[in-house]
Write an enzyme that holds these catalytic residues in place. Sequence first.
Site, PDB file in Angstrom:
ATOM      1  CG  HIS A 149      -3.107  -4.054 -14.791  1.00 17.99           C
ATOM      2  ND1 HIS A 149      -3.395  -3.386 -16.270  1.00 17.99           N
ATOM      3  CD2 HIS A 149      -2.029  -4.389 -14.990  1.00 17.99           C
ATOM      4  CE1 HIS A 149      -2.531  -3.379 -16.509  1.00 17.99           C
ATOM      5  NE2 HIS A 149      -1.330  -4.369 -15.617  1.00 17.99           N
TER       6      HIS A 149
ATOM      7  CE1 TYR B 123       0.949   3.048  -7.356  1.00 18.49           C
ATOM      8  CE2 TYR B 123       1.565   5.270  -6.434  1.00 18.49           C
ATOM      9  CZ  TYR B 123       0.774   4.076  -6.888  1.00 18.49           C
ATOM     10  OH  TYR B 123      -0.599   4.672  -7.695  1.00 18.49           O
TER      11      TYR B 123
ATOM     12  CG  LEU C  84      -5.068   8.829  -0.541  1.00 17.21           C
ATOM     13  CD1 LEU C  84      -4.472   7.044  -0.879  1.00 17.21           C
ATOM     14  CD2 LEU C  84      -4.617   9.477   1.375  1.00 17.21           C
TER      15      LEU C  84
ATOM     16  CG  MET D 269      -2.474  -7.336 -15.937  1.00 16.85           C
ATOM     17  SD  MET D 269      -3.033  -7.482 -17.704  1.00 16.85           S
ATOM     18  CE  MET D 269      -4.344  -7.186 -17.371  1.00 16.85           C
TER      19      MET D 269
HETATM   20  P1  NDP Z   1      -6.793  -1.759  -5.976  1.00 15.22           P
HETATM   21  O1  NDP Z   1      -6.096  -2.424  -5.705  1.00 15.22           O
HETATM   22  O2  NDP Z   1      -8.773  -1.419  -5.555  1.00 15.22           O
HETATM   23  O3  NDP Z   1      -7.441  -2.774  -7.547  1.00 15.22           O
HETATM   24  C1  NDP Z   1      -6.299  -3.031  -8.323  1.00 15.22           C
HETATM   25  C2  NDP Z   1      -6.925  -4.222  -9.738  1.00 15.22           C
HETATM   26  O4  NDP Z   1      -5.938  -4.494 -10.068  1.00 15.22           O
HETATM   27  C3  NDP Z   1      -7.557  -5.164  -8.476  1.00 15.22           C
HETATM   28  O5  NDP Z   1      -8.647  -5.485  -9.945  1.00 15.22           O
HETATM   29  C4  NDP Z   1      -7.025  -6.477  -9.076  1.00 15.22           C
HETATM   30  O6  NDP Z   1      -7.908  -7.531  -9.300  1.00 15.22           O
HETATM   31  C5  NDP Z   1      -6.046  -6.005 -10.357  1.00 15.22           C
HETATM   32  N1  NDP Z   1      -4.670  -7.120  -9.872  1.00 15.22           N
HETATM   33  C6  NDP Z   1      -3.847  -6.755  -8.954  1.00 15.22           C
HETATM   34  N2  NDP Z   1      -2.603  -7.469  -8.957  1.00 15.22           N
HETATM   35  C7  NDP Z   1      -2.714  -8.026 -10.193  1.00 15.22           C
HETATM   36  C8  NDP Z   1      -2.450  -8.840 -11.062  1.00 15.22           C
HETATM   37  N3  NDP Z   1      -1.375  -9.460 -10.875  1.00 15.22           N
HETATM   38  N4  NDP Z   1      -2.799  -9.370 -12.814  1.00 15.22           N
HETATM   39  C9  NDP Z   1      -3.949  -8.745 -13.125  1.00 15.22           C
HETATM   40  N5  NDP Z   1      -5.085  -7.907 -11.980  1.00 15.22           N
HETATM   41  C10 NDP Z   1      -4.464  -7.437 -11.280  1.00 15.22           C
HETATM   42  O7  NDP Z   1      -6.500  -0.358  -6.444  1.00 15.22           O
HETATM   43  P2  NDP Z   1      -7.044   0.986  -7.338  1.00 15.22           P
HETATM   44  O8  NDP Z   1      -8.124   1.418  -7.360  1.00 15.22           O
HETATM   45  O9  NDP Z   1      -6.759   1.849  -5.885  1.00 15.22           O
HETATM   46  O10 NDP Z   1      -6.090   1.134  -8.066  1.00 15.22           O
HETATM   47  C11 NDP Z   1      -7.225   1.574  -9.307  1.00 15.22           C
HETATM   48  C12 NDP Z   1      -5.177   2.107  -9.888  1.00 15.22           C
HETATM   49  O11 NDP Z   1      -5.399   4.339  -9.196  1.00 15.22           O
HETATM   50  C13 NDP Z   1      -3.654   2.195  -9.917  1.00 15.22           C
HETATM   51  O12 NDP Z   1      -3.452   2.307 -11.539  1.00 15.22           O
HETATM   52  C14 NDP Z   1      -3.520   3.113  -8.990  1.00 15.22           C
HETATM   53  O13 NDP Z   1      -1.685   3.465  -9.082  1.00 15.22           O
HETATM   54  C15 NDP Z   1      -3.966   4.114  -9.809  1.00 15.22           C
HETATM   55  N6  NDP Z   1      -4.243   5.391  -8.100  1.00 15.22           N
HETATM   56  C16 NDP Z   1      -4.665   5.073  -7.270  1.00 15.22           C
HETATM   57  C17 NDP Z   1      -4.277   6.038  -6.066  1.00 15.22           C
HETATM   58  C18 NDP Z   1      -5.920   5.458  -4.867  1.00 15.22           C
HETATM   59  O14 NDP Z   1      -5.348   5.939  -3.748  1.00 15.22           O
HETATM   60  N7  NDP Z   1      -6.508   4.589  -4.827  1.00 15.22           N
HETATM   61  C19 NDP Z   1      -3.875   7.300  -5.959  1.00 15.22           C
HETATM   62  C20 NDP Z   1      -3.199   7.171  -7.174  1.00 15.22           C
HETATM   63  C21 NDP Z   1      -3.412   6.191  -8.404  1.00 15.22           C
HETATM   64  P3  NDP Z   1      -6.984  -9.072  -8.615  1.00 15.22           P
HETATM   65  O15 NDP Z   1      -6.543  -9.080  -7.102  1.00 15.22           O
HETATM   66  O16 NDP Z   1      -8.498 -10.103  -8.567  1.00 15.22           O
HETATM   67  O17 NDP Z   1      -6.207  -9.164  -9.720  1.00 15.22           O
END
Ligand code: NDP
Length: 282
Positions: A114, A177, A211, A87
């Site tokens: 993502h 972020y 979180l 992305m």
């Molecule tokens: P994860 O890190 O577990 O997952 C992130 C996903 O994005 C993975 O599938 C990763 O796969 C993909 N990703 C990372 N970099 C790229 C890139 N450059 N291009 C395409 N894909 C990419 O994140 P979470 O599940 O923890 O978070 C998901 C959402 O929830 C986010 O929007 C986050 O801000 C939000 N959120 C999460 C919280 C938390 O505590 N977990 C709290 C508040 C919000 P790959 O590395 O294979 O590309």
Amino acid sequence: IKIIFSCIFVAFLAIRWTSNFDAESLRGAKVLVTGSSKGIGEQMAYHYARFGAKIVITARSKDTLQKVVEKCLSLGAQEAFYIAADMSNESDLDRVVDFALKKLGGLDYLVLNHIGSTRVAMWDGDVEHAKWLMKINFFSYIQMAWKALPSLEKNKGSLVIVSSLAGKMPSPLTAPYVSTKSALNGFFGSLRHELAMKKSNVSISVCTLGLIDTETAMSKVKGKVNMPAYPATEAALNIIITGATRQPELFYPWFTYIWTLTKDWIPSFTDYVVQRSYNYNP
Ligand code: NDP
């Protein structure tokens, strides 16, 4: 008194939208979920699969995506495809949406989830990192949303934006972020008005999460924050229900809503609690 009324209001909203949810509405629904190789995105893919949706998932790691697609098919997805994409690469954005439109024959849901990797640390002046993160966490969202809009319009579809409490209430140690999530809230809040003024068919749901216990989040905050984490699978289900019931906002867990209010009502108390939720010893 304000807090009690807020709790009643949130409980009322929660009961209202969960009772409106019709799982059958997702059978055969055409869904693109980004960031779905792990974490909340992966869990969303599995829920959509159980509901019998047709899904396209995307992230960078092809091998992981392949495994998630296999599991989606075994859980009941009518169709499941993956496309590896980065992305941060502008040309990948349209490529992913085009792939989903072609494979599924249109889109009912675009779930933008993502995020790029960022450190949990004091701001160190790395503007290049902030720009890079903005590209992945914000600019890619608005480009993909725009590309998918005609199909969503045609299908009375929904845009689902996974945001964070950090986007409503700045927290320390994650300034880049926080900026990307605030930008998402601002942009999609504005777009929601414009779509309503144009009498568009498309709904926008912005999801505010606290979180969540994903591997990434847990490893990043380890030893740095004192707050409970909530289950990714439940967060994922709540996001899906919010999109399916066309609600403008989700607060998960529910008390994140109260925090967004206390920051305005009792800012010094909120600042005190926020700063003490982090372990920092200069
Ligand atoms: P994860 O890190 O577990 O997952 C992130 C996903 O994005 C993975 O599938 C990763 O796969 C993909 N990703 C990372 N970099 C790229 C890139 N450059 N291009 C395409 N894909 C990419 O994140 P979470 O599940 O923890 O978070 C998901 C959402 O929830 C986010 O929007 C986050 O801000 C939000 N959120 C999460 C919280 C938390 O505590 N977990 C709290 C508040 C919000 P790959 O590395 O294979 O590309």
